[in-house]
Design an enzyme around this catalytic site. Structure first.
Site, PDB file in Angstrom:
ATOM      1  N   ASP A  13     -17.162 -15.747  27.434  1.00 37.43           N
ATOM      2  CA  ASP A  13     -16.987 -14.373  26.960  1.00 37.43           C
ATOM      3  C   ASP A  13     -15.797 -13.665  27.608  1.00 37.43           C
ATOM      4  OD1 ASP A  13     -19.277 -14.749  25.411  1.00 37.43           O
ATOM      5  OD2 ASP A  13     -20.585 -14.077  27.039  1.00 37.43           O
ATOM      6  N   LYS A  16     -11.751 -15.169  24.556  1.00 38.65           N
ATOM      7  CA  LYS A  16     -11.016 -16.310  23.966  1.00 38.65           C
ATOM      8  C   LYS A  16     -10.710 -16.056  22.493  1.00 38.65           C
ATOM      9  CE  LYS A  16     -14.435 -18.935  25.209  1.00 38.65           C
ATOM     10  NZ  LYS A  16     -15.177 -17.974  26.046  1.00 38.65           N
ATOM     11  N   GLY A  40     -19.769 -17.168  20.775  1.00 38.12           N
ATOM     12  CA  GLY A  40     -19.582 -15.980  19.954  1.00 38.12           C
ATOM     13  C   GLY A  40     -18.208 -15.436  20.287  1.00 38.12           C
ATOM     14  N   HIS A  41     -17.252 -15.634  19.396  1.00 41.91           N
ATOM     15  CA  HIS A  41     -15.863 -15.233  19.656  1.00 41.91           C
ATOM     16  C   HIS A  41     -15.531 -14.030  18.781  1.00 41.91           C
ATOM     17  CE1 HIS A  41     -14.731 -19.488  21.276  1.00 41.91           C
ATOM     18  NE2 HIS A  41     -15.749 -18.945  21.912  1.00 41.91           N
ATOM     19  N   ARG A 142     -27.081 -41.871  21.861  1.00 42.24           N
ATOM     20  CA  ARG A 142     -26.681 -42.701  20.720  1.00 42.24           C
ATOM     21  C   ARG A 142     -27.676 -42.720  19.582  1.00 42.24           C
ATOM     22  NH1 ARG A 142     -25.934 -47.045  25.099  1.00 42.24           N
ATOM     23  NH2 ARG A 142     -27.715 -45.774  25.683  1.00 42.24           N
ATOM     24  N   GLN A 225     -17.323 -21.372  25.464  1.00 44.90           N
ATOM     25  CA  GLN A 225     -17.961 -21.201  26.780  1.00 44.90           C
ATOM     26  C   GLN A 225     -16.891 -21.020  27.868  1.00 44.90           C
ATOM     27  OE1 GLN A 225     -19.514 -24.038  24.693  1.00 44.90           O
ATOM     28  NE2 GLN A 225     -20.386 -22.163  23.898  1.00 44.90           N
ATOM     29  N   THR A 302     -26.338 -13.661  21.102  1.00 48.81           N
ATOM     30  CA  THR A 302     -27.762 -13.347  21.244  1.00 48.81           C
ATOM     31  C   THR A 302     -28.020 -11.860  21.476  1.00 48.81           C
ATOM     32  OG1 THR A 302     -27.611 -13.766  23.618  1.00 48.81           O
ATOM     33  CG2 THR A 302     -28.275 -15.623  22.228  1.00 48.81           C
TER      34      THR A 302
END
Ligand code: GDP
Ligand code: IMO
Ligand code: MG
Length: 425
Positions: A13, A16, A40-41, A142, A225, A302
């Site tokens: 946060d 970015k 969340g950008h 995998r 992140q 959120t």
């Protein structure tokens, strides 16, 4: 022409989205390399505020190709909703490509995320409940289902059946989280998504980036992140399940490190963190509340209030070591405008010792006290400033000190959420 990585240098946060949007003007391609819709950008253009979770923040420029790289975990329902929402807001997302190697989030990933958090009780990580960790678990184990698998019905059915059987057992028995996972319904739902996104699916993101770079085009690799949430280098286990650090860009896009020319660290002028985990410079007084309110520090994903603290130069020095920043973009300087004094943490006090490295042992970190130096505030509005020279003297000194302590030059200073609120050095 350059391939640039944008990295969150702290706990996420940092802004970015704003910096990616700003730089996208001169880009040909913007690629997300890890994380998923835990991100969340925020991008503010005029009176419109956009919150992007999966789509790269270059999407507002029609000539910029936006790519979701192999390292991203994709919840197709969220992706489609995000595309539709952009359309409604007048932004055309048709210039979006998705790597066939990206892993898909299924409903059982979200359920396991919630069930795990419930069972952890006091040891809760405070995840975003989006199923990110459980999806990366399947990838590493995998048994993950990739975007490309949506177009091979036999493989899809086989993998889905295994996963549904395994996850039903886990949820109902170990987690005591009663659920019924319906194979046919989930298969149908995902085949619907498959049809919707088909025209956006590409074989691989790395070859696109490599080709663009060799044609002299500019590419931005957009991290999600932040460094201190990195699964290897962050405050484990209070981290996310991917590698936001610049090295993660090579893996999450599919290019070698020699293709990357520059690494921009996005740095908040103070510090925030969402979710649990140690935070040495956290402010538990009205100054913390002031930063939260003035900085609008509520999660873009959120809505949770973010924990706020003073700038931590120990974190930033470590972050620079991990990322190799070629420059920094400092954001939210304006949030500090009214403060009479501003603290910078330059070292930690651990018992009788003073340490200037970031400890790997959480037990040590939890006992660390910040060692502060205090700088006088500037008590002036910076939001109208256009050049570095116009900034109040104390603001200039603050920026210079941050740069000196982190060991990287500052090239951008953001003084407001809107696109134009930027000082270029
Ligand atoms: P990201 O996840 O790193 O893209 O950051 P977020 O979008 O989650 O959080 C950053 C918040 O700060 C958003 O609400 C942005 O609109 C806002 N923001 C970004 N840069 C600035 C700035 O320089 N000043 C102010 N006041 N707000 C900013
Ligand atoms: P952007 O890209 C801030 C945090 C969560 C939690 C931890 C693990 O907007 O900067 P997860 O759901 O990933 O398993 O949660 O990581 N977290 C973020 N914090 N910004 C983010 O993204 C985050 N994405 C995850 O709050 O503490
Ligand atoms: Mg965010």
């Amino acid at each position: 022409m350059p391939v640039t990585v944008i990295v969150g240098s702290q706990w996420g946060d940092e802004g970015k989205g704003k910096i990616t949007d700003l730089l996208s003007k001169d880009m040909d391609m913007v690629v997300r390399y890890q994380g998923g819709n835990n991100a969340g950008h925020t991008v503010v253009i005029g009176d419109k505020t956009f919150k992007l979770h999966l789509i790269p923040s270059g999407i507002f420029y029609p000539n910029v190709r936006c790519v979701i790289g192999n390292g991203v975990v994709v919840d197709p329902a969220v992706l489609i909703e995000e595309m539709e929402k952009l359309r409604v807001q007048g932004v055309d997302p048709s210039n979006l490509s998705i790597s066939s190697r990206a892993h898909l989030i299924f409903p059982y990933h979200r359920l396991i995320d919630q069930a795990q958090e419930k069972k952890r009780e006091a040891g809760r990580i405070g995840t975003t409940s989006r199923g990110i960790g459980p999806c990366y678990v399947d990838k590493i184990n995998r048994r993950g289902i990739r975007v490309g698998d949506l177009y091979n019905l036999d493989t899809l059915k086989e993998k889905l059946l295994w996963n549904i059987q395994e996850k039903s057992f886990q949820l109902n028995n170990f987690y005591e989280f009663p659920v019924e996972l319906n194979f046919d319904a989930i298969l149908d739902e995902y085949l619907g998504y498959a049809r919707f996104i088909k025209k956006h699916v590409i074989d691989d993101s790395g070859s696109l980036v490599k080709k663009a770079a060799s044609e002299g085009k500019s590419v931005l690799l957009e991290g999600a992140q932040g460094t201190m949430l990195d699964v290897d280098h962050g405050t484990y286990p209070f981290v996310t399940s991917s590698n936001p650090v610049s090295g993660g860009a090579c893996i999450g896009v599919g290019v070698g490190p020699t293709l990357i020319n520059s690494v921009i660290g996005v740095v908040k002028a103070y510090l925030t963190r969402v979710g649990s985990g140690p935070f040495v410079t956290e402010i538990n007084s009205e100054v913390g509340d002031f930063l939260r309110e003035k900085g609008g520090e509520y999660g873009a994903t959120t809505g949770r209030p973010r924990r706020c603290g003073w700038y931590d130069a120990v974190v930033m020095k470590y972050s620079n070591q991990l990322n190799g920043f070629t420059s920094l973009a400092i954001t939210k300087l304006d949030v500090l405008d009214e403060l009479p004094g501003i603290k910078i943490c330059t070292a930690y006090k651990y018992g009788n010792q003073q340490i200037d490295h970031f400890p790997s042992d959480l037990k040590v970190l939890e006992q660390c006290e910040p060692v502060y130096e205090e700088m006088p505030g500037w008590k002036q509005d910076t939001t109208q400033v256009k050049t570095f020279d116009e900034l109040p003297l104390n603001a200039k000194k603050y920026i210079q000190r941050l740069s000196q302590l982190s060991g990287a030059p500052v090239n951008l200073i953001s003084i407001g959420a809107e696109r134009g609120k930027i000082i270029k050095l």
